[in-house]
Structures are given as C-alpha cells and as structure tokens.
Design a protein around this motif. Structure first.
Motif, short mmCIF file in Angstrom:
data_model
loop_
_atom_site.label_atom_id
_atom_site.label_comp_id
_atom_site.label_asym_id
_atom_site.label_seq_id
_atom_site.Cartn_x
_atom_site.Cartn_y
_atom_site.Cartn_z
N SER A 22 0.84 -1.20 0.00
CA SER A 22 0.00 0.00 0.00
C SER A 22 0.87 1.25 0.00
O SER A 22 2.05 1.17 -0.26
N GLN A 23 0.28 2.38 0.37
CA GLN A 23 0.86 3.70 0.16
C GLN A 23 2.37 3.80 0.35
O GLN A 23 3.08 4.16 -0.56
N ASP A 24 2.91 3.54 1.57
CA ASP A 24 4.35 3.71 1.70
C ASP A 24 5.01 2.44 2.26
O ASP A 24 5.80 2.47 3.17
N ALA A 36 6.63 -12.04 -11.90
CA ALA A 36 5.73 -10.90 -11.71
C ALA A 36 6.25 -9.91 -10.67
O ALA A 36 5.77 -8.80 -10.60
N SER A 37 7.23 -10.32 -9.81
CA SER A 37 7.68 -9.44 -8.74
C SER A 37 9.14 -9.06 -8.84
O SER A 37 9.64 -8.33 -8.00
N GLU A 38 9.85 -9.52 -9.85
CA GLU A 38 11.26 -9.19 -9.97
C GLU A 38 11.43 -7.77 -10.48
O GLU A 38 10.60 -7.25 -11.24
N PRO A 39 12.53 -7.11 -10.08
CA PRO A 39 12.76 -5.72 -10.53
C PRO A 39 13.09 -5.66 -12.01
O PRO A 39 13.46 -6.67 -12.62
N PRO A 40 12.97 -4.48 -12.62
CA PRO A 40 13.32 -4.34 -14.03
C PRO A 40 14.79 -4.71 -14.26
O PRO A 40 15.64 -4.46 -13.41
N THR A 41 15.07 -5.31 -15.39
CA THR A 41 16.44 -5.72 -15.70
C THR A 41 17.15 -4.70 -16.59
O THR A 41 18.36 -4.79 -16.79
N GLY A 104 0.29 1.71 -5.18
CA GLY A 104 -0.19 0.34 -5.07
C GLY A 104 -0.80 -0.18 -6.35
O GLY A 104 -1.16 -1.35 -6.44
N THR A 105 -0.93 0.71 -7.34
CA THR A 105 -1.52 0.29 -8.62
C THR A 105 -0.46 0.12 -9.72
O THR A 105 -0.81 -0.22 -10.85
N GLU A 106 0.80 0.35 -9.38
CA GLU A 106 1.87 0.25 -10.38
C GLU A 106 2.12 -1.20 -10.76
O GLU A 106 2.00 -2.10 -9.92
N TRP A 113 7.04 0.84 -9.41
CA TRP A 113 6.74 -0.04 -8.28
C TRP A 113 7.96 -0.13 -7.35
O TRP A 113 7.85 0.00 -6.14
N TRP A 114 9.13 -0.32 -7.92
CA TRP A 114 10.32 -0.56 -7.12
C TRP A 114 10.92 0.73 -6.57
O TRP A 114 11.58 0.70 -5.52
N HIS A 115 10.71 1.85 -7.23
CA HIS A 115 11.29 3.11 -6.76
C HIS A 115 10.28 3.99 -6.05
O HIS A 115 10.66 4.98 -5.42
N GLY A 116 8.99 3.69 -6.16
CA GLY A 116 7.97 4.54 -5.57
C GLY A 116 7.68 5.75 -6.44
O GLY A 116 8.21 5.90 -7.53
N TYR A 117 6.81 6.63 -5.93
CA TYR A 117 6.43 7.77 -6.76
C TYR A 117 7.27 9.02 -6.48
O TYR A 117 7.10 10.04 -7.14
#
Length: 381
Positions: A22-24, A36-41, A104-106, A113-117
C-alpha cells in the motif's frame, strides 16, 4: 557500476515486512521471487519513460510531508572543467519516513513499483546546471544506512547511462567511516563528504557539482582522479620493488609522503620504460625527502596471476628497476582499484602525482620527453 537489480536486492533486505503493498510500504520480505515481482532488468530503460526538457525537477510531490529540500549544482564533463549540457538525470528516494511510497496500482515489474512515486527526471541546461526540489528523505527504518537520494546520468558524450554515488547529507550520524569505506571498496566511488545543508527560511539548501566518469567517454581523452581529490586506499599485488610478494596499500603505507602512480594497460611500450628508468633514477638519489613510484598494470586481458607476474618481472628486469614498485590489479574496471581512481580502460598510461595523499598532477598518455618528466617531478615539489 551497480545495476538496478543489485541495488534493489540490497533494498529488499532493508524493507520491513508488511501485509500489503500500500501507500508507503515495500514488497514483503520473504516473498518468493517470481517473474511478476522481480525488478526491471533494463537500467537505462528508465530514461524511456520521460524525456525532460527542463533543468529543474521535483522528486517528492508538493503534498509530501517533510522538510523541503533544494539541491543545485553543475554537471561537468570528465575533464572536470567543461560544463556538460543535455545530460539526462533520473532521481528517486524514500519519503520522510524512510519508505519508497507508492500508490499500489503500479505494475510489479515497473520502476514505478520498485522506486515509488518520489522520483523525477531533468536535463541539464547549456551551462550544465541542474536543480532538484523535494523533501529530505528519511533513513530506512531500524537500519544504519544514511538518508539518501539515488540517481542515474545519461550524457550525450558518453556510451551509456550509469549510477553515481548517492546524494547523502553532511552531519548524518550514519555517515561513518565504514559507510565511506564501503562506498570506495565495493561501489568504486571516491568519498565526497556528503552535501552540506543550510536552512533558508523553511527550506534546506545544498549544492553538489558532479563530474562524469571518464570510463564511459565515447572518445578516450580523459582518465584519472582530478587534481585536488584524495587518493583512496587500494591493495594491489606487488611483483617487484620494496614490497615484493605483498599486497601493500600504497596510500596506507606511503600516502603521507609524495610520489607517482603510473597506471598502464601495457608494459611493452618504450614510453613506459623511459618513465620507469627516470623514476628509478630519482628514487635512488631521493636524499632526505621520501619519494615513491608505482607502476600499476591494469591487466586488460585478465590474465591469471602467474602469467601477470611473469610479464611484470620481465619488464622490471629489462628496465633494471630496484626501487620502483611494479604492481597489478585484477582488471581495468575493478571497483576496488582502477575504477575507484577513474582510470579509463582505453587510455594507455595515466600518471597521477600525489602529495600527502592528494592528487597534485595528472598526465594522460604522456610522451615521456625529458621536459615532460621534469614537469612530473616539479609538480611534487
């Protein structure tokens, strides 16, 4: 350099367990790694998301809680003097609570998703200037890592984008000697002390100038730390000279004096032999002033230790060396040595004069004429 994947593996270890993304909050620790959950390569793909035109950006949204922060500076080309225009820069950070806040929608495989907004892009202006506005990030909860802002650069004069040492802040209690040592030894970045902040009205203001790394230049014209920078510690293998057979750190043992570090990708040139003979003669007549000289082979072909020792021993014998140390490091991009000193792998010889551990002269692919060699020596006086 450290790719995003490695940075985020470290970050995951810092993220506290939570019930949902969620938010933070961060993905729960212990969550199985799936496609589906791995960081960008693709590290540099982050620059495809946005093509900024302004030299200013805001990282945290206007509504973010925390102390307002403004950092300005100039990005320079690898010579450390020429302002670098049109350099794309990307930043991301935690919020004031030390979390990578997200909606939470990224998509779970996205940088968002991995860096936040709390992230932003900019492009330096014709004078190389940049400015970022945000709130002061908080340190990771329950950890001893200083508050920081991550960033990448992508310059027209260079081959690729890359990660540079975080913005950290002078006076942070977590800016310890062990932090700076890790920055040098693991990440290959010289220490810089952190950004000094002063309070103007309700905003913390700081300044940091940035030099692009010469290792990534499209044209190999620059190499080595700049005059005035401090020589980091490193531990080469000594094949010849006073510390033969040891892994003595030149700066730890001899940095309080003066000397010359001759970084080279080849030990077969007449230029290097002339330089070696010159410094041998100077060391043998040095008198009361301590003087040291190191020929540092960067091993561009990554030869095994036995082959490197044989190569360097042959060179030292042919050059009739006794006092000049002939050493080697594992590779021209080794984080703990050559990369740490900003040695460009494409440059044949980089000469760095030092005095009391500070760079006082820098020569790139010198001709090693008598006049030039005298200039090297004069820079140490």
């Amino acid at each position: 350099m450290l790719p995003i994947r490695l940075l985020l593996v470290s970050w995951l270890a810092l993220a506290p367990a939570c019930q949902s993304a969620s938010q933070d909050t961060a993905p729960p620790v212990g969550t199985p790694a799936t496609a589906a959950s791995e960081p960008p390569t693709c590290d540099c793909c982050v620059f495809n998301e946005r093509r900024p035109t302004s030299w200013r950006t805001r990282i945290a949204p206007d509504t973010a809680a925390g102390t307002p922060l403004r950092i300005t500076g100039t990005v320079y080309e690898s010579d450390g003097r020429t302002p670098a225009p049109n350099v794309a820069m990307y930043f991301y950070q935690t919020n004031a609570r030390g979390r990578y806040a997200k909606l939470g929608t990224e998509p779970p495989t996205s940088h968002a998703w991995w860096h936040g907004y709390s992230r932003g892009w900019l492009r330096t202006d014709v004078q190389g200037r940049y400015e970022l506005r945000t709130v002061k990030p908080g340190p990771y909860p329950g950890r001893t890592i200083p508050a920081h802002i991550h960033f990448y650069v992508k310059a027209p004069s260079q081959r690729q984008c890359y990660y540079l040492s975080d913005f950290v802040f002078a006076g942070d209690p977590f800016l310890t000697e062990s932090y700076w040592a890790k920055l040098e030894q693991s990440d290959g970045f010289p220490r810089y002390g952190g950004v000094a902040l002063t309070l103007h009205q309700d905003t913390l203001v700081g300044q940091r100038d940035i030099r692009l790394l010469p290792q990534f230049d499209r044209r190999p014209t620059q190499s080595g730390l700049l005059v005035g920078q401090e020589c980091p510690s490193f531990q080469p293998w000594h094949v010849w000279g006073p510390d033969e057979g040891k892994r003595t750190c030149p700066m730890c043992a001899y940095g309080s004096g003066e000397g010359v570090l001759i970084w080279t990708r080849s030990v077969t040139s007449d230029t290097l032999r002339r330089m070696a003979r010159y410094w041998e003669s100077q060391l043998q007549r040095r008198g009361p002033r301590p003087l040291r000289a190191f020929i540092i082979y960067t091993n561009p072909e990554r030869k095994p230790a036995a082959a490197v020792r044989q190569l360097l021993e042959r060179f030292a014998r042919q050059a009739r060396l006794r006092e000049v140390a002939v050493v080697y490091v594992p590779a021209p991009d080794d984080n703990e040595s050559a990369f740490l000193y900003s040695i460009n792998p494409a440059v044949t010889i980089t000469v760095l004069g030092y005095k009391q551990r500070q760079i006082v002269s820098r020569f790139i692919d010198p001709a090693a004429t008598d006049r030039e060699l005298q200039a090297h020596l004069f820079s140490l006086k």
